[in-house]
Design an enzyme around this catalytic site. Structure first.
Site, mmCIF file in Angstrom:
data_model
loop_
_atom_site.group_PDB
_atom_site.id
_atom_site.type_symbol
_atom_site.label_atom_id
_atom_site.label_comp_id
_atom_site.label_asym_id
_atom_site.label_seq_id
_atom_site.Cartn_x
_atom_site.Cartn_y
_atom_site.Cartn_z
ATOM 1 N N CYS A 1 4.395 9.477 -0.701
ATOM 2 C CA CYS A 1 3.071 9.898 -0.617
ATOM 3 C C CYS A 1 2.905 10.785 -1.857
ATOM 4 C CB CYS A 1 2.510 10.214 0.729
ATOM 5 S SG CYS A 1 0.929 10.991 0.501
ATOM 6 N N HIS B 1 5.967 5.032 12.330
ATOM 7 C CA HIS B 1 5.775 4.910 10.940
ATOM 8 C C HIS B 1 6.891 5.828 10.310
ATOM 9 C CE1 HIS B 1 3.406 4.244 7.063
ATOM 10 N NE2 HIS B 1 3.874 5.555 6.602
ATOM 11 N N ARG C 1 0.782 -1.331 0.163
ATOM 12 C CA ARG C 1 0.111 -0.028 -0.154
ATOM 13 C C ARG C 1 0.818 1.332 0.007
ATOM 14 N NH1 ARG C 1 -0.375 4.920 2.624
ATOM 15 N NH2 ARG C 1 0.059 3.712 4.698
ATOM 16 N N ASP C 2 1.616 1.348 0.978
ATOM 17 C CA ASP C 2 2.328 2.659 1.218
ATOM 18 C C ASP C 2 3.680 2.637 0.151
ATOM 19 O OD1 ASP C 2 2.602 5.205 2.207
ATOM 20 O OD2 ASP C 2 3.637 4.749 4.126
ATOM 21 N N HIS D 1 9.626 7.202 7.394
ATOM 22 C CA HIS D 1 10.024 7.327 6.135
ATOM 23 C C HIS D 1 11.537 7.768 6.229
ATOM 24 C CE1 HIS D 1 6.407 7.021 3.619
ATOM 25 N NE2 HIS D 1 5.857 7.057 5.003
ATOM 26 N N ASN E 1 9.271 4.545 2.624
ATOM 27 C CA ASN E 1 9.248 4.044 4.099
ATOM 28 C C ASN E 1 10.517 3.331 4.482
ATOM 29 O OD1 ASN E 1 6.304 3.552 2.746
ATOM 30 N ND2 ASN E 1 6.238 3.755 5.195
HETATM 31 P P1 HMG Z 1 -12.887 14.790 -2.803
HETATM 32 O O1 HMG Z 1 -12.516 14.868 -4.302
HETATM 33 O O2 HMG Z 1 -13.041 15.696 -1.927
HETATM 34 O O3 HMG Z 1 -14.232 13.944 -2.485
HETATM 35 O O4 HMG Z 1 -11.845 13.598 -2.199
HETATM 36 P P2 HMG Z 1 -15.637 13.575 -3.450
HETATM 37 O O5 HMG Z 1 -16.394 12.930 -2.496
HETATM 38 O O6 HMG Z 1 -15.780 14.613 -4.270
HETATM 39 O O7 HMG Z 1 -14.931 12.151 -4.329
HETATM 40 C C1 HMG Z 1 -14.082 12.736 -5.663
HETATM 41 C C2 HMG Z 1 -14.443 11.419 -6.314
HETATM 42 O O8 HMG Z 1 -14.032 10.244 -6.065
HETATM 43 C C3 HMG Z 1 -15.909 11.002 -7.029
HETATM 44 O O9 HMG Z 1 -15.996 10.653 -8.093
HETATM 45 C C4 HMG Z 1 -16.501 10.057 -5.760
HETATM 46 O O10 HMG Z 1 -17.341 9.290 -6.142
HETATM 47 C C5 HMG Z 1 -15.159 9.313 -5.815
HETATM 48 P P3 HMG Z 1 -16.918 11.412 -9.349
HETATM 49 O O11 HMG Z 1 -18.324 11.769 -8.821
HETATM 50 O O12 HMG Z 1 -16.137 12.690 -9.476
HETATM 51 O O13 HMG Z 1 -16.967 10.475 -10.213
HETATM 52 N N1 HMG Z 1 -14.820 8.701 -4.576
HETATM 53 C C6 HMG Z 1 -14.420 7.308 -4.406
HETATM 54 N N2 HMG Z 1 -14.151 6.574 -5.301
HETATM 55 C C7 HMG Z 1 -13.651 5.083 -4.775
HETATM 56 N N3 HMG Z 1 -13.594 4.929 -3.446
HETATM 57 C C8 HMG Z 1 -13.940 5.913 -2.451
HETATM 58 C C9 HMG Z 1 -14.058 7.249 -3.069
HETATM 59 N N4 HMG Z 1 -14.471 8.217 -2.375
HETATM 60 C C10 HMG Z 1 -14.652 9.229 -3.139
HETATM 61 N N5 HMG Z 1 -13.835 5.640 -1.201
HETATM 62 C C11 HMG Z 1 -11.262 11.813 -0.856
HETATM 63 C C12 HMG Z 1 -11.933 13.193 -0.896
HETATM 64 C C13 HMG Z 1 -11.054 11.365 0.851
HETATM 65 C C14 HMG Z 1 -12.157 10.734 -1.352
HETATM 66 C C15 HMG Z 1 -9.985 11.943 -1.367
HETATM 67 O O14 HMG Z 1 -9.379 13.007 -1.068
HETATM 68 C C16 HMG Z 1 -9.127 10.505 -1.238
HETATM 69 O O15 HMG Z 1 -9.492 9.582 -1.748
HETATM 70 N N6 HMG Z 1 -7.814 10.739 -0.637
HETATM 71 C C17 HMG Z 1 -7.047 9.620 -0.354
HETATM 72 C C18 HMG Z 1 -5.604 10.089 -0.654
HETATM 73 C C19 HMG Z 1 -4.564 9.094 -0.313
HETATM 74 O O16 HMG Z 1 -5.056 7.793 -0.431
HETATM 75 N N7 HMG Z 1 -3.291 9.288 0.168
HETATM 76 C C20 HMG Z 1 -2.107 8.365 0.540
HETATM 77 C C21 HMG Z 1 -2.505 7.771 1.632
HETATM 78 S S1 HMG Z 1 -2.244 8.685 3.292
HETATM 79 C C22 HMG Z 1 -0.583 8.430 3.306
HETATM 80 O O17 HMG Z 1 0.121 7.744 2.523
HETATM 81 C C23 HMG Z 1 0.195 8.393 4.567
HETATM 82 C C24 HMG Z 1 0.461 7.509 5.638
HETATM 83 O O18 HMG Z 1 1.137 6.331 4.888
HETATM 84 C C25 HMG Z 1 1.016 7.589 6.953
HETATM 85 C C26 HMG Z 1 2.420 8.754 6.804
HETATM 86 O O19 HMG Z 1 3.154 8.132 5.877
HETATM 87 O O20 HMG Z 1 2.400 9.380 7.503
HETATM 88 C C27 HMG Z 1 -0.929 6.681 5.653
HETATM 89 MG MG MG Z 2 3.352 6.380 4.764
#
Ligand code: HMG
Ligand code: MG
Length: 284
Positions: free
Chosen positions: A238, A205, A13-14, A207, A247
């Protein structure tokens, strides 16, 4: 007997979420199946986030359906909202992770929401998970530094940890998302966070952008933490954290822990095999 320290494998995933080339689901499945033989108790296998935001993770359901589940291994998935939670649950995730930020800048960039708004969304996920008997893990990103807001005060991290505890997260992973944390900053952060949660309910966690990840692991070990996230091959970054490197590599962390007298329960040869697969997927 040496004390067990768990490495939570987050590479599928990450690690992979940041790769530009779309990696075939079959390759992700092969990586997870190899990891499943290595002795991990938990593997983060997928994200059920918007494919518009993270296209690489769009095939989460296919990946979850294709893996050979090993007994005793829990397969986790990220869920940013109720839709993501339902996708993860229906795909057979054993637990889900909700992911907040300690800084407003990263929260906006990663979730298109303020911290408060994101916690409101996560409360909906946590409620649904509780009704289903699904375990929820929490992440706090940017626990020392944010790519947008700079240095993050430890009290801000502690506040988000307290909120995630209140939502019922069984464990909270503290993310140095951009790998800029110094051991001193990590220690100060942990000092504040340990006022809100026991070390047994926390994970590190790190990086490795600045090459300090293992030093930061040592600081966290001294503070009592015994779970660390890592990615085979040092994959990662990310997409919403400019400048974030991978990571900490599982194989490096494993060697470091074992050299310091900890048991990880992992098979080094299989971890090395998975690391080679992960590195081959990188960049493409
Ligand atoms: P948004 O654009 O504000 O929300 O995104 P929305 O509700 O308008 O959704 C946009 C589009 O996505 C829409 O489609 C939704 O239907 C669809 P459209 O109508 O335009 O065709 N949608 C989805 N599709 C599938 N699955 C879903 C989903 N939700 C909405 N669950 C949202 C808000 C939260 C959805 C967006 O910002 C998002 O998905 N963010 C995730 C980003 C991400 O995954 N980042 C990486 C992980 S975090 C990380 O890596 C850090 C970590 O490792 C810890 C660290 O290192 O510190 C965890
Ligand atoms: Mg991370």
């Amino acid at each position: 007997m040496s004390e067990y320290v768990e490495i939570f494998e987050v590479g599928p995933r990450d690690g992979l979420q940041n790769e530009q080339r779309q990696i075939p689901a079959a390759d992700k499945i092969a990586l997870i199946d190899t990891l499943s033989r290595a002795g991990f108790r938990r593997i983060e296998a997928a994200s059920f986030v918007s494919p518009k935001w993270v296209p690489q993770m769009a095939d989460g359901a296919e990946v979850m359906a294709g893996i050979a589940r090993a007994p005793g291994v829990r397969y986790a998935a990220l869920a940013p909202n109720l839709r993501g939670y339902e996708g993860a649950r229906d795909a057979g995730a054993d637990e889900v992770a909700i992911f907040a930020s300690a800084s407003e800048g990263f929260s906006k960039a990663n979730l298109n929401a303020s911290i408060t708004e994101s916690l409101e969304r996560f409360a909906v996920v946590a409620k649904a998970a509780k009704a289903d008997g699904m375990a929820v893990r929490g992440y706090v990103s940017c626990v020392t530094d944010c790519p947008f807001d700079g240095v993050v005060p430890p009290s801000d991290v502690a506040r988000v940890v307290a909120s995630l505890r209140a939502l019922g997260c069984y464990e909270i992973s503290l993310g140095d998302t951009i790998g800029r944390g110094t051991p001193e900053a990590v220690d100060a952060m942990l000092d504040a966070v340990l006022g809100e949660a026991d070390a047994a309910a926390l994970a590190g966690h790190f990086h490795d952008t600045s090459g300090r990840a293992l030093d930061n692991v040592d600081v966290a070990l001294a503070r009592g933490l015994r779970v660390f996230d890592a990615a085979v091959g040092g994959l990662g970054g990310c997409p919403y954290a400019p400048g974030a490197a991978g990571n900490v590599a599982t194989e490096r962390l494993m060697a470091h822990l074992e050299a310091n007298g900890h048991a990880t329960g992992l098979d080094a040869a299989i971890v090395a095999e998975a690391a080679a697969m992960a590195r081959a997927m990188r960049g493409g």
